[in-house]
Design a protein around this motif. Structure first.
Motif, PDB file in Angstrom:
ATOM      1  N   GLU A  67      49.037  38.523  49.356  1.00 58.92           N
ATOM      2  CA  GLU A  67      50.340  38.419  48.699  1.00 58.92           C
ATOM      3  C   GLU A  67      50.171  38.433  47.190  1.00 58.92           C
ATOM      4  N   VAL A  68      50.784  39.418  46.555  1.00 63.35           N
ATOM      5  CA  VAL A  68      50.772  39.540  45.104  1.00 63.35           C
ATOM      6  C   VAL A  68      52.219  39.680  44.653  1.00 63.35           C
ATOM      7  N   PRO A  69      52.683  38.841  43.752  1.00 62.36           N
ATOM      8  CA  PRO A  69      54.069  38.964  43.265  1.00 62.36           C
ATOM      9  C   PRO A  69      54.328  40.370  42.726  1.00 62.36           C
ATOM     10  N   SER A  70      55.523  40.883  42.994  1.00 61.00           N
ATOM     11  CA  SER A  70      55.837  42.263  42.632  1.00 61.00           C
ATOM     12  C   SER A  70      55.688  42.519  41.137  1.00 61.00           C
ATOM     13  N   GLU A  71      55.979  41.500  40.319  1.00 59.74           N
ATOM     14  CA  GLU A  71      55.882  41.702  38.874  1.00 59.74           C
ATOM     15  C   GLU A  71      54.429  41.799  38.396  1.00 59.74           C
ATOM     16  N   GLN A  72      53.475  41.451  39.263  1.00 62.31           N
ATOM     17  CA  GLN A  72      52.057  41.570  38.910  1.00 62.31           C
ATOM     18  C   GLN A  72      51.420  42.843  39.472  1.00 62.31           C
ATOM     19  N   LYS A  73      52.146  43.587  40.290  1.00 66.34           N
ATOM     20  CA  LYS A  73      51.597  44.776  40.953  1.00 66.34           C
ATOM     21  C   LYS A  73      51.860  46.037  40.119  1.00 66.34           C
ATOM     22  N   LEU A  89      49.050  49.394  49.980  1.00 64.72           N
ATOM     23  CA  LEU A  89      49.526  49.323  51.364  1.00 64.72           C
ATOM     24  C   LEU A  89      48.550  48.559  52.247  1.00 64.72           C
ATOM     25  N   GLN A  90      47.253  48.821  52.074  1.00 64.77           N
ATOM     26  CA  GLN A  90      46.246  48.118  52.856  1.00 64.77           C
ATOM     27  C   GLN A  90      46.197  46.634  52.506  1.00 64.77           C
ATOM     28  N   LEU A  91      46.351  46.309  51.234  1.00 66.16           N
ATOM     29  CA  LEU A  91      46.364  44.900  50.839  1.00 66.16           C
ATOM     30  C   LEU A  91      47.559  44.174  51.442  1.00 66.16           C
ATOM     31  N   GLU A 128      39.928  48.099  49.310  1.00 61.47           N
ATOM     32  CA  GLU A 128      40.394  46.920  50.020  1.00 61.47           C
ATOM     33  C   GLU A 128      39.323  46.160  50.791  1.00 61.47           C
ATOM     34  N   HIS A 129      38.050  46.545  50.716  1.00 63.70           N
ATOM     35  CA  HIS A 129      37.010  45.813  51.442  1.00 63.70           C
ATOM     36  C   HIS A 129      36.859  44.403  50.869  1.00 63.70           C
ATOM     37  N   SER A 130      36.547  43.455  51.756  1.00 62.74           N
ATOM     38  CA  SER A 130      36.595  42.040  51.383  1.00 62.74           C
ATOM     39  C   SER A 130      35.645  41.681  50.248  1.00 62.74           C
ATOM     40  N   ASP A 131      34.515  42.391  50.139  1.00 65.81           N
ATOM     41  CA  ASP A 131      33.576  42.059  49.063  1.00 65.81           C
ATOM     42  C   ASP A 131      34.064  42.541  47.698  1.00 65.81           C
ATOM     43  N   HIS A 132      35.288  43.067  47.652  1.00 67.94           N
ATOM     44  CA  HIS A 132      35.900  43.482  46.390  1.00 67.94           C
ATOM     45  C   HIS A 132      37.257  42.804  46.133  1.00 67.94           C
ATOM     46  N   ILE A 133      37.795  42.106  47.134  1.00 72.15           N
ATOM     47  CA  ILE A 133      39.134  41.502  46.977  1.00 72.15           C
ATOM     48  C   ILE A 133      39.204  40.043  47.422  1.00 72.15           C
ATOM     49  N   LYS A 134      38.077  39.443  47.752  1.00 62.12           N
ATOM     50  CA  LYS A 134      38.072  38.117  48.381  1.00 62.12           C
ATOM     51  C   LYS A 134      38.909  37.098  47.612  1.00 62.12           C
ATOM     52  N   GLY A 135      38.843  37.118  46.298  1.00 63.26           N
ATOM     53  CA  GLY A 135      39.554  36.115  45.521  1.00 63.26           C
ATOM     54  C   GLY A 135      40.941  36.516  45.064  1.00 63.26           C
ATOM     55  N   LEU A 136      41.386  37.703  45.462  1.00 61.59           N
ATOM     56  CA  LEU A 136      42.613  38.255  44.880  1.00 61.59           C
ATOM     57  C   LEU A 136      43.849  37.429  45.198  1.00 61.59           C
ATOM     58  N   LYS A 137      44.014  37.022  46.435  1.00 55.58           N
ATOM     59  CA  LYS A 137      45.230  36.313  46.833  1.00 55.58           C
ATOM     60  C   LYS A 137      45.396  35.012  46.050  1.00 55.58           C
ATOM     61  N   VAL A 138      44.335  34.245  45.949  1.00 51.72           N
ATOM     62  CA  VAL A 138      44.409  32.959  45.242  1.00 51.72           C
ATOM     63  C   VAL A 138      44.583  33.176  43.740  1.00 51.72           C
ATOM     64  N   ILE A 139      43.838  34.128  43.186  1.00 48.76           N
ATOM     65  CA  ILE A 139      43.949  34.390  41.745  1.00 48.76           C
ATOM     66  C   ILE A 139      45.359  34.858  41.384  1.00 48.76           C
ATOM     67  N   ALA A 140      45.932  35.746  42.216  1.00 47.81           N
ATOM     68  CA  ALA A 140      47.282  36.236  41.947  1.00 47.81           C
ATOM     69  C   ALA A 140      48.309  35.109  42.003  1.00 47.81           C
ATOM     70  N   LYS A 141      48.066  34.131  42.868  1.00 49.14           N
ATOM     71  CA  LYS A 141      48.992  33.001  42.993  1.00 49.14           C
ATOM     72  C   LYS A 141      48.877  32.044  41.814  1.00 49.14           C
ATOM     73  N   ARG A 142      47.667  31.852  41.326  1.00 49.04           N
ATOM     74  CA  ARG A 142      47.441  30.841  40.286  1.00 49.04           C
ATOM     75  C   ARG A 142      47.576  31.376  38.862  1.00 49.04           C
ATOM     76  N   TYR A 143      47.376  32.687  38.703  1.00 53.26           N
ATOM     77  CA  TYR A 143      47.346  33.247  37.352  1.00 53.26           C
ATOM     78  C   TYR A 143      48.284  34.443  37.267  1.00 53.26           C
ATOM     79  N   ASP A 144      49.008  34.528  36.192  1.00 53.39           N
ATOM     80  CA  ASP A 144      49.963  35.625  35.994  1.00 53.39           C
ATOM     81  C   ASP A 144      49.246  36.817  35.354  1.00 53.39           C
TER      82      ASP A 144
END
Length: 262
Positions: A92-98, A84-86, A57-73
């Motif tokens: 925010e990641v839609p449940s169907e993508q987790k 849990l940490q995320l 969950e460190h930022s240098d490994h997840i920085k783009g995750l929120k936006v990418i999860a929102k824009r791409y399925d």
């Protein structure tokens, strides 16, 4: 398998792997825009990504995750504790993508057998991955304070490694970081130095190993040329030929490596 390290370093990390059945990313520690630029550089895009594997969950490994999860399925894989940490970080990641991918599991993704394994880092439950297909093996190991015998057993006999070579110990000790930060980096839950990386490499390199990418270099406490020289010197002491048998390659915080076929 084909791969490229899109970016590597303390400011952001992401690696691309593809087969004839699809492609995936290991971590998205850059902005969505920079991830897309990196993928465009190697001739693809986020529209073609079939999975994202998160290591921790460190930022240098997840920085783009929120936006990418929102824009791409795109299906996103992480272990239960990391999810849990995320959630606590409001990623925010839609449940169907987790999707859950816990340590010491093996899953088939885009035609590869992907195995996860524990590392020793100051995150909640960090894990990295090996990828196996058609008798070829790629292992990714960064963000660990040391390389245990268990890690070595999992990654040994790889054709290609993406291996942490984070810092030069003398540069770190004499550098500008506060002492508490230096202690963290040097600890068993910090990062592997150039010398420690080389000593671990000599235990996992075999005749099938052809290429090693030196990764997650510190911006302040390492230099590409120094990392390569330090690793080469130690491997050569163990009669590992870094001129003819194994190629050591740099990675960069901005520029993707050329696509390599394993």
């Amino acid at each position: 398998m084909r791969m490229s390290v899109l970016a590597s370093g303390s400011s952001g990390n992401s690696t691309y792997v593809e087969t004839e059945k699809g492609s995936l990313l290991i971590d998205v520690g850059l902005t969505c825009k920079r991830i897309e630029e990196g993928l465009n550089h190697i001739g693809t895009s986020l529209n073609n990504i079939d999975a994202i594997l998160i290591t921790h969950e460190h930022s240098d490994h997840i920085k783009g995750l929120k936006v990418i999860a929102k824009r791409y399925d795109i299906p996103i894989f992480a272990n239960a504790q990391t999810w849990l940490q995320l959630d606590r970080k409001n990623i925010e990641v839609p449940s169907e993508q987790k999707f859950h991918f816990n340590p010491l599991e093996t899953r088939e993704i885009i035609g590869m057998d992907v195995e996860s394994f524990h590392v020793s880092h100051d995150a909640i439950d960090p894990q990295f991955y090996t990828f196996m297909k058609d008798g070829k093996k790629l292992s990714v190991l960064t963000d660990t304070g040391y390389v245990s015998d268990q890690m070595k057993g999992i990654i040994k006999e790889s054709d290609c490694f993406i291996f942490e070579s984070n810092h030069d110990v003398d540069m770190l000790r004499m550098g500008r970081y506060p002492w508490v930060t230096k202690q963290r980096i040097l600890s068993d839950v910090g990062h592997v130095s150039n010398e420690d990386a080389a000593h671990a490499m000599k235990d996992v390199i075999t005749d099938r190993t052809k290429r090693i990418y030196l990764s997650h270099l510190s911006l302040d406490n390492n230099i590409k040329e120094l990392a390569k020289m330090s690793v080469e010197q130690i491997l050569n002491q163990y009669d590992i030929d870094t001129d003819n048998d194994i190629q050591l390659h740099h990675t960069d915080k901005n520029t993707p490596t050329e696509i390599y076929t394993i």
